[in-house]
Motif scaffolding. Sequence first.
Motif, PDB file in Angstrom:
ATOM      1  N   ARG A 124       1.329  -0.772  -0.271  1.00  0.00           N
ATOM      2  CA  ARG A 124       0.283  -0.201  -0.027  1.00  0.00           C
ATOM      3  C   ARG A 124       0.952   1.066   0.135  1.00  0.00           C
ATOM      4  O   ARG A 124       0.728   2.626  -0.073  1.00  0.00           O
ATOM      5  CB  ARG A 124      -0.662   0.190   0.675  1.00  0.00           C
ATOM      6  N   THR A 125       2.280   1.496   0.738  1.00  0.00           N
ATOM      7  CA  THR A 125       3.081   2.343   1.016  1.00  0.00           C
ATOM      8  C   THR A 125       3.360   2.543  -0.673  1.00  0.00           C
ATOM      9  O   THR A 125       3.177   3.999  -1.001  1.00  0.00           O
ATOM     10  CB  THR A 125       4.069   2.317   1.559  1.00  0.00           C
ATOM     11  N   CYS A 126       3.996   1.437  -1.885  1.00  0.00           N
ATOM     12  CA  CYS A 126       5.016   2.104  -2.935  1.00  0.00           C
ATOM     13  C   CYS A 126       3.942   1.215  -3.567  1.00  0.00           C
ATOM     14  O   CYS A 126       4.409   1.649  -5.095  1.00  0.00           O
ATOM     15  CB  CYS A 126       6.403   1.189  -2.746  1.00  0.00           C
ATOM     16  N   GLY A 127       3.237   0.791  -3.752  1.00  0.00           N
ATOM     17  CA  GLY A 127       2.490   0.170  -5.346  1.00  0.00           C
ATOM     18  C   GLY A 127       2.838  -1.107  -5.895  1.00  0.00           C
ATOM     19  O   GLY A 127       1.790  -1.872  -6.296  1.00  0.00           O
ATOM     20  N   ASP A 128       4.314  -1.788  -4.850  1.00  0.00           N
ATOM     21  CA  ASP A 128       4.421  -2.834  -5.617  1.00  0.00           C
ATOM     22  C   ASP A 128       4.242  -3.738  -5.245  1.00  0.00           C
ATOM     23  O   ASP A 128       3.487  -4.127  -4.453  1.00  0.00           O
ATOM     24  CB  ASP A 128       6.077  -2.769  -5.184  1.00  0.00           C
ATOM     25  N   THR A 129       3.869  -4.740  -6.184  1.00  0.00           N
ATOM     26  CA  THR A 129       3.452  -6.046  -6.151  1.00  0.00           C
ATOM     27  C   THR A 129       4.254  -7.338  -6.251  1.00  0.00           C
ATOM     28  O   THR A 129       5.497  -7.116  -6.933  1.00  0.00           O
ATOM     29  CB  THR A 129       1.821  -6.447  -7.616  1.00  0.00           C
ATOM     30  N   PHE A 130       3.713  -8.041  -5.737  1.00  0.00           N
ATOM     31  CA  PHE A 130       5.160  -9.065  -5.164  1.00  0.00           C
ATOM     32  C   PHE A 130       4.573 -10.650  -5.322  1.00  0.00           C
ATOM     33  O   PHE A 130       3.715 -10.287  -4.666  1.00  0.00           O
ATOM     34  CB  PHE A 130       6.280  -8.968  -4.355  1.00  0.00           C
ATOM     35  N   GLU A 131       5.782 -11.585  -4.860  1.00  0.00           N
ATOM     36  CA  GLU A 131       5.111 -13.337  -4.579  1.00  0.00           C
ATOM     37  C   GLU A 131       5.745 -13.157  -3.701  1.00  0.00           C
ATOM     38  O   GLU A 131       7.165 -13.434  -3.690  1.00  0.00           O
ATOM     39  CB  GLU A 131       5.041 -13.259  -5.882  1.00  0.00           C
ATOM     40  N   LEU A 132       5.295 -14.187  -2.812  1.00  0.00           N
ATOM     41  CA  LEU A 132       6.056 -15.028  -2.070  1.00  0.00           C
ATOM     42  C   LEU A 132       5.710 -16.663  -1.785  1.00  0.00           C
ATOM     43  O   LEU A 132       4.398 -16.687  -1.957  1.00  0.00           O
ATOM     44  CB  LEU A 132       5.700 -14.300  -0.882  1.00  0.00           C
ATOM     45  N   SER A 133       7.036 -17.227  -2.057  1.00  0.00           N
ATOM     46  CA  SER A 133       6.144 -19.081  -1.746  1.00  0.00           C
ATOM     47  C   SER A 133       6.242 -19.100  -0.176  1.00  0.00           C
ATOM     48  O   SER A 133       7.583 -18.661   0.366  1.00  0.00           O
ATOM     49  CB  SER A 133       7.118 -19.245  -2.503  1.00  0.00           C
ATOM     50  N   ARG A 134       5.605 -19.002   0.371  1.00  0.00           N
ATOM     51  CA  ARG A 134       5.714 -20.026   2.047  1.00  0.00           C
ATOM     52  C   ARG A 134       4.629 -20.885   1.906  1.00  0.00           C
ATOM     53  O   ARG A 134       3.048 -21.448   1.087  1.00  0.00           O
ATOM     54  CB  ARG A 134       4.744 -18.518   2.990  1.00  0.00           C
ATOM     55  N   PRO A 135       4.596 -21.906   3.133  1.00  0.00           N
ATOM     56  CA  PRO A 135       2.949 -23.088   3.409  1.00  0.00           C
ATOM     57  C   PRO A 135       2.014 -21.922   3.919  1.00  0.00           C
ATOM     58  O   PRO A 135       1.749 -21.058   3.839  1.00  0.00           O
ATOM     59  CB  PRO A 135       3.931 -23.179   4.970  1.00  0.00           C
TER      60      PRO A 135
END
Length: 69
Positions: free
Chosen positions: A9-20
Amino acid sequence: MPRYEYRCRTCGDTFELSRPMAESSAPAACPQGHEDTVKLLSTVAVGGTASTPATAPSSGGCCGGGCCG
């Protein structure tokens, strides 16, 4: 391991994470270090074709067996 998509919400970046899956709703910091992120609803695209053989037998299920009123 599942991949989850987040938006900062701060910079608008979209990213993915692999997590359980057990950690799917845990907070995630963006790559820029901001903490105010939200998990996005991911959609899955499934492609391909499906066909039913012309000689498929009736299964006798609800809509094939006359139990629907």
